[in-house]
Design a protein around this motif. Structure first.
Motif, short mmCIF file in Angstrom:
data_model
loop_
_atom_site.label_atom_id
_atom_site.label_comp_id
_atom_site.label_asym_id
_atom_site.label_seq_id
_atom_site.Cartn_x
_atom_site.Cartn_y
_atom_site.Cartn_z
N ASP A 77 0.83 -1.22 0.00
CA ASP A 77 0.00 0.00 0.00
C ASP A 77 0.86 1.26 0.00
O ASP A 77 0.51 2.26 -0.63
N VAL A 78 2.02 1.18 0.64
CA VAL A 78 2.93 2.34 0.65
C VAL A 78 3.50 2.53 -0.77
O VAL A 78 3.54 3.65 -1.31
N LEU A 79 3.89 1.41 -1.38
CA LEU A 79 4.43 1.45 -2.74
C LEU A 79 3.39 2.01 -3.72
O LEU A 79 3.69 2.88 -4.54
N SER A 80 2.16 1.53 -3.60
CA SER A 80 1.09 1.98 -4.52
C SER A 80 0.85 3.47 -4.36
O SER A 80 0.64 4.18 -5.35
N ASN A 81 0.89 3.94 -3.13
CA ASN A 81 0.70 5.38 -2.90
C ASN A 81 1.81 6.17 -3.60
O ASN A 81 1.53 7.15 -4.30
N ASP A 82 3.05 5.73 -3.43
CA ASP A 82 4.17 6.43 -4.09
C ASP A 82 3.99 6.45 -5.60
O ASP A 82 4.20 7.45 -6.26
N ASP A 121 -7.78 6.14 -3.26
CA ASP A 121 -7.30 5.15 -2.30
C ASP A 121 -6.40 4.24 -3.12
O ASP A 121 -6.88 3.45 -3.95
N PRO A 122 -5.08 4.35 -2.96
CA PRO A 122 -4.17 3.66 -3.87
C PRO A 122 -4.29 2.14 -3.82
O PRO A 122 -4.15 1.47 -4.84
N LEU A 123 -4.52 1.59 -2.63
CA LEU A 123 -4.69 0.14 -2.54
C LEU A 123 -5.69 -0.16 -1.44
O LEU A 123 -5.35 -0.20 -0.26
#
Ligand code: AHM
Ligand code: MG
Length: 341
Positions: A77-82, A121-123
């Motif tokens: 989820d952190v990666l997807s946000n980036d 919401d990225p993930l």
């Protein structure tokens, strides 16, 4: 195979071509929206690839863990946000971003600023990330009022101001469902081409469905109308068949099934969480927008969901969305309750 079937196999409607076709209906359009969308699509492809490789790449796990090379691992989820923040800012078409992962809204630096606001919401579906169950990205797009002076008021608008919304589901296939205001269309990623191809055109939700979708573990905290509605799903008094229960616990997957098969998805408010769990800007609004564009409804227990005006960027709201007739029943139960009070 007849000629028409062969032609449709070779004349592929990619999402890029689809959006450009839509754009050509508006001669005044400058192509900014298509560019923005191509960056969202890129983000979805990147996240899809990361989700598919997660087990192999050991991306799964706690943020802050290190791999054997001693490099810090990023949780998906952190990666997807980036990925989405970089894709959106580098498009040069956004001015404010609101992500579920970031407490504050992100104001894009002036040299990269454009006219669009993207809430996302990225993930979504965090409880399903580590076990390989379908998860997704949800997004909504607004336009800033004054490009020179983007402010938080531009974000805190009702859902009626939303120009476009969609989600990408990372499931047995990767599917992007989008509405740019008229109709809802679904595109499936062809991994060999790396392109989203139109596979579900002009999606209409069935007027009434046979499935309800809710976390029944919260039943002891529900209010009267929610409890009565779910009771009706199980023990209908009008002689109709009882509904089936399906609940993945990933909003994208539960809403996607509801959109295609019909029925209702509920995340009500309850005694523990009077405003429910789901966030207005990047969960409730985009899904409510898609449901309405597909002929369904979205209701909060008090009002039409898209009429809400959030006070803060991470506000939550109860939500009942899906087939027109099913949501109508929920509305009737809330109206009766109000009448009694
Ligand atoms: P998340 O943003 O932390 O992933 O939470 C949102 C998710 C939705 O995808 C889903 O509809 C809901 O939480 C499920 O919640 P619960 O586990 O309470 O049933
Ligand atoms: Mg979420």
């Amino acid at each position: 195979m007849d000629h028409a079937a062969q032609a449709s196999q070779t004349d592929l409607m990619t999402i890029t071509r689809f959006v450009l076709n839509e754009q050509s209906k508006h001669p005044e359009a400058r192509g900014d929206f298509s560019i923005l969308l191509s960056h969202i699509v890129l983000g979805c492809k990147f996240v899809c690839s990361a989700v598919n490789k997660a087990g192999l790449a050991k991306l799964i796990g706690l943020a802050g863990e290190t791999n054997i090379q001693g490099e810090e691992q990023k949780k998906l989820d952190v990666l997807s946000n980036d990925v989405f923040i970089k894709a959106l800012t580098s498009s040069g078409r956004t001015c404010i971003l609101v992500s579920e992962e970031d407490e504050e809204a992100i104001f894009v630096e002036p040299s990269l600023q454009g006219r669009y606001i993207v809430v996302f919401d990225p993930l979504d579906g965090s409880s399903n990330i580590d076990c390989g169950v379908s998860i997704g990205t949800i997004f909504g797009i607004y336009m800033v009022k004054d490009k020179v002076k983007p402010t938080l008021d531009d974000v805190l608008q009702s859902g009626n101001a939303m120009l476009a919304a969609g989600y990408c589901m990372y499931g047995s296939s990767c599917m992007l469902v989008l509405s740019t205001g008229s109709g809802v269309n679904g595109f499936t990623l062809d991994p060999s081409l790396g392109e989203f191809i139109l596979t579900h055109s002009d999606i209409k939700i069935p007027k009434k469905g046979k499935i309800y979708s809710v976390n029944e573990g919260n039943a002891k905290y529900w209010d009267g109308p929610t409890a009565k509605y779910v009771e009706k799903c199980k023990f209908p008094k009008d002689g109709s068949l009882s509904k089936s229960l399906r609940y993945v616990g990933s909003m994208v997957a539960d809403v996607h099934r509801t959109l295609l098969y019909g029925g209702i998805f509920l995340y009500p408010g309850d005694k523990k969480s009077p405003n429910g769990k789901l966030r207005v800007l990047y969960e409730v609004f985009p899904m409510a927008f898609l449901m309405e564009k597909a002929g369904g409804q979205a209701f909060t227990g008090k009002q039409r969901a898209l009429d809400l005006v959030p006070k803060k960027i991470h506000d939550r709201s109860p939500i009942f969305l899906g087939s027109y007739d099913d949501v109508e029943e929920v509305k009737a139960l809330y109206a009766a309750e109000e009448h009694r009070a």
